[in-house]
Design an enzyme around this catalytic site. Structure first.
Site, PDB file in Angstrom:
ATOM      1  N   THR A  28      -9.506   9.445   3.250  1.00 24.09           N
ATOM      2  CA  THR A  28     -10.557   9.640   4.268  1.00 24.09           C
ATOM      3  C   THR A  28     -10.173  10.734   5.258  1.00 24.09           C
ATOM      4  OG1 THR A  28      -9.598   7.730   5.352  1.00 24.09           O
ATOM      5  CG2 THR A  28     -11.677   7.382   4.227  1.00 24.09           C
ATOM      6  N   THR A  56       7.036   7.032 -14.218  1.00 29.31           N
ATOM      7  CA  THR A  56       7.567   6.690 -12.889  1.00 29.31           C
ATOM      8  C   THR A  56       6.659   5.680 -12.193  1.00 29.31           C
ATOM      9  OG1 THR A  56       8.530   8.884 -12.766  1.00 29.31           O
ATOM     10  CG2 THR A  56       8.295   7.707 -10.680  1.00 29.31           C
ATOM     11  N   ASP A  63       0.842  -1.200   0.000  1.00 30.94           N
ATOM     12  CA  ASP A  63       0.000   0.000   0.000  1.00 30.94           C
ATOM     13  C   ASP A  63       0.877   1.249   0.000  1.00 30.94           C
ATOM     14  OD1 ASP A  63      -2.124   1.729   0.235  1.00 30.94           O
ATOM     15  OD2 ASP A  63      -2.433   1.364   2.380  1.00 30.94           O
ATOM     16  N   LEU A  64       1.401   1.601  -1.186  1.00 34.63           N
ATOM     17  CA  LEU A  64       2.283   2.776  -1.290  1.00 34.63           C
ATOM     18  C   LEU A  64       1.557   3.979  -1.908  1.00 34.63           C
ATOM     19  CD1 LEU A  64       5.633   1.105  -2.493  1.00 34.63           C
ATOM     20  CD2 LEU A  64       4.841   1.541  -0.157  1.00 34.63           C
ATOM     21  N   HIS A  89       1.585   7.949  -6.838  1.00 31.66           N
ATOM     22  CA  HIS A  89       1.049   9.151  -7.491  1.00 31.66           C
ATOM     23  C   HIS A  89       2.241   9.940  -8.033  1.00 31.66           C
ATOM     24  CE1 HIS A  89      -1.317  13.210  -7.034  1.00 31.66           C
ATOM     25  NE2 HIS A  89      -1.126  12.857  -8.294  1.00 31.66           N
ATOM     26  N   ASP A  90       2.480   9.840  -9.337  1.00 33.11           N
ATOM     27  CA  ASP A  90       3.616  10.536  -9.952  1.00 33.11           C
ATOM     28  C   ASP A  90       3.350  10.577 -11.461  1.00 33.11           C
ATOM     29  OD1 ASP A  90       6.268  11.549 -10.510  1.00 33.11           O
ATOM     30  OD2 ASP A  90       6.916  10.649  -8.621  1.00 33.11           O
ATOM     31  N   ILE A  91       4.348  10.959 -12.244  1.00 33.96           N
ATOM     32  CA  ILE A  91       4.125  10.975 -13.693  1.00 33.96           C
ATOM     33  C   ILE A  91       3.973   9.519 -14.172  1.00 33.96           C
ATOM     34  CG2 ILE A  91       5.274  13.186 -14.095  1.00 33.96           C
ATOM     35  CD1 ILE A  91       7.720  11.582 -15.094  1.00 33.96           C
ATOM     36  N   PRO A  92       3.279   9.330 -15.312  1.00 32.70           N
ATOM     37  CA  PRO A  92       2.949   7.961 -15.752  1.00 32.70           C
ATOM     38  C   PRO A  92       4.149   7.019 -15.802  1.00 32.70           C
ATOM     39  CG  PRO A  92       1.750   9.552 -17.073  1.00 32.70           C
ATOM     40  CD  PRO A  92       2.652  10.352 -16.188  1.00 32.70           C
ATOM     41  N   GLY A 116      -6.505  -4.066  10.962  1.00 31.19           N
ATOM     42  CA  GLY A 116      -5.254  -3.856  11.690  1.00 31.19           C
ATOM     43  C   GLY A 116      -5.411  -4.143  13.162  1.00 31.19           C
ATOM     44  N   ARG A 117      -5.698  -3.074  13.918  1.00 27.83           N
ATOM     45  CA  ARG A 117      -5.721  -3.164  15.383  1.00 27.83           C
ATOM     46  C   ARG A 117      -6.630  -4.230  15.983  1.00 27.83           C
ATOM     47  NH1 ARG A 117      -6.213   3.210  15.555  1.00 27.83           N
ATOM     48  NH2 ARG A 117      -7.170   2.626  13.586  1.00 27.83           N
ATOM     49  N   ARG A 127     -14.554  -3.370  12.065  1.00 24.72           N
ATOM     50  CA  ARG A 127     -14.579  -3.643  13.505  1.00 24.72           C
ATOM     51  C   ARG A 127     -15.661  -4.670  13.814  1.00 24.72           C
ATOM     52  NH1 ARG A 127     -10.631  -1.344  12.900  1.00 24.72           N
ATOM     53  NH2 ARG A 127      -9.708   0.382  14.064  1.00 24.72           N
TER      54      ARG A 127
HETATM   55  O1  C5P Z   1      -6.165  -0.665  12.708  1.00 23.56           O
HETATM   56  P1  C5P Z   1      -7.171  -0.528  11.618  1.00 23.56           P
HETATM   57  O2  C5P Z   1      -8.005  -1.768  11.396  1.00 23.56           O
HETATM   58  O3  C5P Z   1      -8.019   0.712  11.748  1.00 23.56           O
HETATM   59  O4  C5P Z   1      -6.256  -0.372  10.315  1.00 23.56           O
HETATM   60  C1  C5P Z   1      -6.778  -0.144   9.055  1.00 23.56           C
HETATM   61  C2  C5P Z   1      -5.686  -0.061   8.020  1.00 23.56           C
HETATM   62  O5  C5P Z   1      -6.259   0.437   6.828  1.00 23.56           O
HETATM   63  C3  C5P Z   1      -4.534   0.881   8.346  1.00 23.56           C
HETATM   64  O6  C5P Z   1      -3.358   0.345   7.738  1.00 23.56           O
HETATM   65  C4  C5P Z   1      -4.931   2.172   7.668  1.00 23.56           C
HETATM   66  O7  C5P Z   1      -3.826   2.962   7.280  1.00 23.56           O
HETATM   67  C5  C5P Z   1      -5.644   1.658   6.431  1.00 23.56           C
HETATM   68  N1  C5P Z   1      -6.600   2.593   5.844  1.00 23.56           N
HETATM   69  C6  C5P Z   1      -7.675   3.127   6.534  1.00 23.56           C
HETATM   70  N2  C5P Z   1      -8.549   3.974   5.924  1.00 23.56           N
HETATM   71  C7  C5P Z   1      -8.377   4.277   4.654  1.00 23.56           C
HETATM   72  C8  C5P Z   1      -7.327   3.746   3.925  1.00 23.56           C
HETATM   73  C9  C5P Z   1      -6.447   2.892   4.565  1.00 23.56           C
HETATM   74  O8  C5P Z   1      -7.850   2.845   7.708  1.00 23.56           O
HETATM   75  N3  C5P Z   1      -9.260   5.066   4.078  1.00 23.56           N
END
Ligand code: C5P
Length: 231
Positions: free
Chosen positions: A118, A68, A59-60, A63-66, A207-208, A178
């Protein structure tokens, strides 16, 4: 296509990543590496995941010129990455170049576009000189990305239903997941795994709720089970 769970490895170093991987169950097939870990460790950060035969979402948010972006897609694909993000705001030429570069790879990665971060508000749009609403912007950038050959979009589960209707074949990657009783942390608009799947998500990023669980294996099992509960 069976929806997949992607665990976001939001930790600062390879040592912490190894520690996390050792605590997580083998049932997790996908992991997300973001900018923080990739900048800290470089492409070598992918090795522990490849050794474990895991699928990688890099997940990088390119966003750059085409040219690159196209070269970055090719290089990342050569490291054995299956899913990557680009910014839709990079425009049609960039998106088409990224899609073409992916198709030319020996093991083509899928590309998904971020439409609007977001973290941006309607006031930020005024600063940026964007006159339309957040949702209109997201929808029209989504259309731009998909019509440029990008495989799908990153979206909140709350917008996934509308996007699924508009783009029946697109991948829809939804963060902000969640369990009903879970702590929402800094996420504003969360959804349960079942809701995300029901709205048409193909990949759920978590994630968390897994990384910080007292028992990550049972937290993972509960998420898989909720995903299967989708009507
Ligand atoms: O810990 P959690 O479940 O909230 O992590 C969600 C992951 O999704 C994180 O890596 C966060 O950077 C990514 N993310 C997000 N909302 C976005 C885009 C990516 O929470 N709109």
């Amino acid at each position: 296509m069976k929806p997949a769970l992607i665990v976001a490895l939001d930790v600062p170093s390879v040592n912490e990543m190894e520690a996390v991987l050792n605590r997580l169950p083998d049932s997790i097939e996908w992991y997300k590496i973001g900018l923080e870990l990739f900048c800290a460790e470089g492409p070598a950060i992918l090795n522990p995941l490849k050794k474990r035969n895991k699928k990688i979402f890099l997940d990088l948010k390119l966003h750059d010129i085409p040219r690159t972006v196209a070269n970055a897609v090719k290089t990342a694909a050569s490291h054995g990455v299956q899913l990557m993000t680009v910014h839709a705001i990079g425009g049609r030429a960039m998106l088409e170049a990224a899609a073409e570069a992916a198709r030319e790879c020996a093991n083509p990665p899928k590309l998904v576009a971020v439409t609007t971060l977001t973290s941006l508000s309607q006031e930020d749009f005024i600063d940026l000189g964007i006159g339309r609403s957040l949702s209109d912007q997201a929808l029209s950038l989504g259309e731009l990305a998909v019509s440029s050959g990008i495989d799908g979009l990153v979206t909140s589960a709350h917008e996934a239903g509308a996007l699924r209707k508009k783009f029946p074949g697109a991948l829809l990657v939804t963060p902000g997941i969640r369990m009903p009783e879970g702590d929402i942390g800094d996420q504003k608009r969360v959804a349960t795994p079942a809701f995300a799947v029901q709205q048409g998500a193909t990949h759920l990023v978590v994630g968390r709720p897994i990384l910080q669980a007292a028992d990550p294996a049972s937290a993972t099992a509960a998420i898989f089970s909720d995903m299967k509960n989708a009507p």
